[in-house]
Design an enzyme around this catalytic site. Structure first.
Site, short mmCIF file in Angstrom:
data_model
loop_
_atom_site.label_atom_id
_atom_site.label_comp_id
_atom_site.label_asym_id
_atom_site.label_seq_id
_atom_site.Cartn_x
_atom_site.Cartn_y
_atom_site.Cartn_z
N THR A 1 -8.68 2.57 -4.46
CA THR A 1 -8.17 3.86 -4.00
C THR A 1 -8.46 4.97 -5.01
O THR A 1 -8.55 4.71 -6.22
CB THR A 1 -6.64 3.76 -3.80
N ASP A 2 -8.54 6.20 -4.51
CA ASP A 2 -8.72 7.34 -5.41
C ASP A 2 -7.50 7.55 -6.30
O ASP A 2 -7.56 8.26 -7.30
CB ASP A 2 -9.06 8.62 -4.63
N GLU A 3 -6.37 6.92 -5.94
CA GLU A 3 -5.14 7.13 -6.72
C GLU A 3 -5.25 6.56 -8.13
O GLU A 3 -4.45 6.90 -8.99
CB GLU A 3 -3.93 6.52 -6.00
N TYR B 1 2.37 1.72 -7.59
CA TYR B 1 1.29 1.33 -6.67
C TYR B 1 -0.08 1.58 -7.32
O TYR B 1 -0.91 0.66 -7.40
CB TYR B 1 1.39 2.12 -5.35
N SER B 2 -0.30 2.81 -7.78
CA SER B 2 -1.65 3.11 -8.30
C SER B 2 -1.92 2.33 -9.59
O SER B 2 -3.06 1.92 -9.84
CB SER B 2 -1.86 4.61 -8.47
N LYS C 1 -3.07 -1.06 -8.53
CA LYS C 1 -4.45 -1.03 -8.01
C LYS C 1 -5.44 -0.87 -9.16
O LYS C 1 -6.53 -1.47 -9.16
CB LYS C 1 -4.62 0.12 -7.00
N SER D 1 0.79 -1.24 0.00
CA SER D 1 0.00 0.00 0.00
C SER D 1 0.82 1.29 0.00
O SER D 1 0.24 2.37 -0.09
CB SER D 1 -0.92 0.00 1.23
P1 NAD Z 1 -1.58 -1.78 5.04
O1 NAD Z 1 -0.31 -1.74 4.27
O2 NAD Z 1 -1.67 -1.16 6.38
O3 NAD Z 1 -2.03 -3.30 5.23
C1 NAD Z 1 -1.94 -4.24 4.20
C2 NAD Z 1 -2.17 -5.64 4.80
O4 NAD Z 1 -2.15 -6.60 3.73
C3 NAD Z 1 -1.08 -6.07 5.79
O5 NAD Z 1 -1.66 -6.67 6.94
C4 NAD Z 1 -0.27 -7.09 5.01
O6 NAD Z 1 0.35 -8.08 5.82
C5 NAD Z 1 -1.33 -7.69 4.11
N1 NAD Z 1 -0.76 -8.28 2.89
C6 NAD Z 1 0.12 -7.70 2.03
N2 NAD Z 1 0.41 -8.55 1.03
C7 NAD Z 1 -0.32 -9.67 1.26
C8 NAD Z 1 -0.45 -10.90 0.56
N3 NAD Z 1 0.23 -11.13 -0.57
N4 NAD Z 1 -1.30 -11.82 1.05
C9 NAD Z 1 -1.99 -11.60 2.21
N5 NAD Z 1 -1.89 -10.45 2.90
C10 NAD Z 1 -1.06 -9.51 2.43
O7 NAD Z 1 -2.67 -1.19 4.06
P2 NAD Z 1 -3.95 -0.26 4.37
O8 NAD Z 1 -3.51 1.14 4.42
O9 NAD Z 1 -4.72 -0.85 5.46
O10 NAD Z 1 -4.76 -0.44 3.01
C11 NAD Z 1 -5.67 -1.52 2.86
C12 NAD Z 1 -6.28 -1.45 1.47
O11 NAD Z 1 -6.96 -0.22 1.31
C13 NAD Z 1 -5.28 -1.52 0.34
O12 NAD Z 1 -5.82 -2.32 -0.68
C14 NAD Z 1 -5.11 -0.09 -0.12
O13 NAD Z 1 -4.79 -0.04 -1.49
C15 NAD Z 1 -6.51 0.45 0.15
N6 NAD Z 1 -6.61 1.89 0.44
C16 NAD Z 1 -5.84 2.45 1.43
C17 NAD Z 1 -6.01 3.79 1.75
C18 NAD Z 1 -5.22 4.45 2.84
O14 NAD Z 1 -5.31 5.67 3.02
N7 NAD Z 1 -4.43 3.72 3.64
C19 NAD Z 1 -6.96 4.56 1.05
C20 NAD Z 1 -7.71 3.96 0.04
C21 NAD Z 1 -7.54 2.61 -0.24
O1 DAU Z 2 -5.39 8.29 -1.53
C1 DAU Z 2 -5.40 7.00 -1.01
C2 DAU Z 2 -3.98 6.53 -0.77
O2 DAU Z 2 -3.49 7.23 0.35
C3 DAU Z 2 -3.88 5.02 -0.57
O3 DAU Z 2 -4.26 4.38 -1.77
C4 DAU Z 2 -2.45 4.61 -0.18
O4 DAU Z 2 -2.41 3.23 0.12
C5 DAU Z 2 -2.05 5.41 1.03
O5 DAU Z 2 -0.72 5.09 1.39
C6 DAU Z 2 -2.18 6.91 0.76
O6 DAU Z 2 -1.23 7.33 -0.24
P1 DAU Z 2 -0.44 8.73 -0.11
O7 DAU Z 2 0.78 8.62 -0.96
O8 DAU Z 2 -1.34 9.88 -0.34
O9 DAU Z 2 -0.08 8.67 1.48
P2 DAU Z 2 1.24 9.01 2.27
O10 DAU Z 2 0.89 8.98 3.73
O11 DAU Z 2 2.40 8.20 1.84
O12 DAU Z 2 1.54 10.51 1.87
C7 DAU Z 2 0.57 11.54 2.04
C8 DAU Z 2 1.15 12.82 1.48
O13 DAU Z 2 2.23 13.24 2.34
C9 DAU Z 2 1.75 12.69 0.09
O14 DAU Z 2 1.52 13.88 -0.62
C10 DAU Z 2 3.25 12.53 0.34
C11 DAU Z 2 3.47 13.34 1.61
N1 DAU Z 2 4.52 12.85 2.51
C12 DAU Z 2 4.51 11.55 2.90
C13 DAU Z 2 5.47 11.05 3.75
C14 DAU Z 2 5.47 9.60 4.17
C15 DAU Z 2 5.49 13.72 3.00
O15 DAU Z 2 5.49 14.92 2.66
N2 DAU Z 2 6.44 13.24 3.84
C16 DAU Z 2 6.50 11.93 4.22
O16 DAU Z 2 7.44 11.55 4.96
#
Ligand code: NAD
Ligand code: DAU
Length: 341
Positions: A127-129, A155-156, A159, A87
């Protein structure tokens, strides 16, 4: 669909674990968590529900066809909600391969299992990405479900590929699927590599706060529980074959978030460092959530100021959880990512 059996993949991660807590508290569902426990998965996150009579944890990889089929045979799930993914955008820029493997091939494996064993609903957490980014000077523009896919990072792209596969399995094989595309989540159990927990933890240690580029990039933040409620609604009442955007109309510049955290913790803005930008850094995300509101009545419930304070309090009270994470492999990652940035 009373007393369903739900397989939640990736349930030892940030959003998946919060979704499991939500299901166990608010439904009668039986929940099977399938997670391979990568660096991002933590069993300690699930400790509070480990002995719950309606919960079971299975360690396994969603790309492992044999293991996935075995689990479907054993548990006969009514619903699969797929959170499992690599992610973190920065890690995908370093090493795309595992993103394609888990996010695309893993999704295909789950879809094949659903076809083979039958399912009431397969839900893909996206994801919105997948929509790419929006210009900073056009606040009128937002992502709708019909905005073209236009990805920026490995990543995006992975997805988006998974989303297209999910829709292809619906059209070609009639699989009952749905997809949600959510904006940035925040809340408890967010892995420390992500912006908000990273800034909280660094600030607590009086360590530099690395803001990429100018800090003007905009993200649309949603409290994780609001996301979980939206997914539950879509799985229950959302239309098969449809995509639903989820977001809270809460756009914030990164630098403003970092300043809020610094002030909430009583620290100095002198900790802020502007560092080299992320490659291909998306400028702005903004979700138009009117479809899920109109069709399913969903609205976000947590105001950002309340959610951020709750999140900060959670990190203050749960140092055991994040302390164990940042003392391990995370240090090597941090050094590699930020050492001479
Ligand atoms: P995360 O990285 O915190 O958790 C991912 C989990 O998936 C972990 O527990 C990891 O062990 C498990 N995993 C990874 N690879 C695996 C595999 N091959 N088989 C089984 N398990 C596996 O991620 P998150 O932030 O909780 O995101 C969860 C989902 O939501 C993702 O699909 C991500 O794309 C989506 N998403 C995240 C955000 C965000 O802001 N974090 C926003 C929109 C969508
Ligand atoms: O929009 C949904 C997505 O949000 C999910 O699909 C992803 O799994 C999730 O990781 C998240 O992606 P972002 O890249 O937006 O999240 P991140 O927390 O990595 O970064 C948020 C913003 O902050 C981005 O513009 C990059 C910036 N950033 C991030 C880190 C880790 C910094 O400026 N400094 C940093 O150290």
């Amino acid at each position: 669909m009373e007393h369903r059996t739900i397989i939640v993949t990736g349930g030892a991660g940030f959003i998946g674990s919060n979704f499991i807590f939500y299901l166990l508290e608010n439904t009668e569902d039986h929940v099977v968590c399938l997670d391979s426990l990568t660096y991002a998965g933590n069993l300690s996150t699930l400790a509070g529900v480990a002995n719950h009579p309606r919960f079971r944890f299975v360690r396994g990889d969603i790309t492992d066809r044999e293991a996935v089929y075995r689990l479907f045979e054993e548990t006969a799930p009514d619903v699969v909600v797929n959170f499992a993914a690599e992610s973190h955008v920065d890690r995908s820029i370093e090493n795309p391969g595992v993103f394609l493997q888990t996010n695309i091939i893993g999704t295909q494996t789950l879809l094949d299992a659903c076809r083979k064993y039958g399912i009431q609903r397969y839900h893909q957490v996206s994801t919105d990405e997948v929509y790419g980014d929006l210009p900073l000077d056009r606040p009128d523009l937002m992502f709708t479900e019909t905005t073209p896919i236009h990805t920026s990072s490995p990543y995006s792209a992975s997805k988006a590929a998974a989303d297209l596969l999910v829709l292809a399995y619906h059209r070609t094989y009639g699989l009952p699927v749905s997809i949600s595309r959510c904006s940035n989540n925040y809340g408890p159990y967010h892995f420390p590599e992500k912006l908000i927990p990273l800034m909280i933890i660094n600030a607590l240690h009086d360590k530099p706060l690395p803001v990429y580029g100018t800090g003007e990039n905009v993200r649309d933040w949603l409290y994780v529980e609001d996301h979980c409620k939206a997914i539950d609604l879509i799985v229950r009442n959302g239309r098969v074959g449809e995509v639903y955007n989820i977001g809270g109309h809460n756009e914030m510049r990164n630098i403003d978030i970092v300043r809020l955290i610094v002030h909430a913790l009583g620290k100095s803005e002198d900790l802020i460092r502007f560092v080299a930008d992320r490659k291909g850094h998306d400028r702005r995300y903004a979700i138009d959530p009117s479809k899920i509101h109109r069709e399913l009545g969903w609205l976000p419930e947590t105001k950002f100021e309340d959610g951020l304070q709750k999140t900060i309090d959670w990190y203050l009270q749960n140092e055991d959880w994040w302390g164990a994470i940042i003392s391990g492999e995370y240090q090597t990652y941090y050094q590699r990512m930020y050492g001479d940035r």
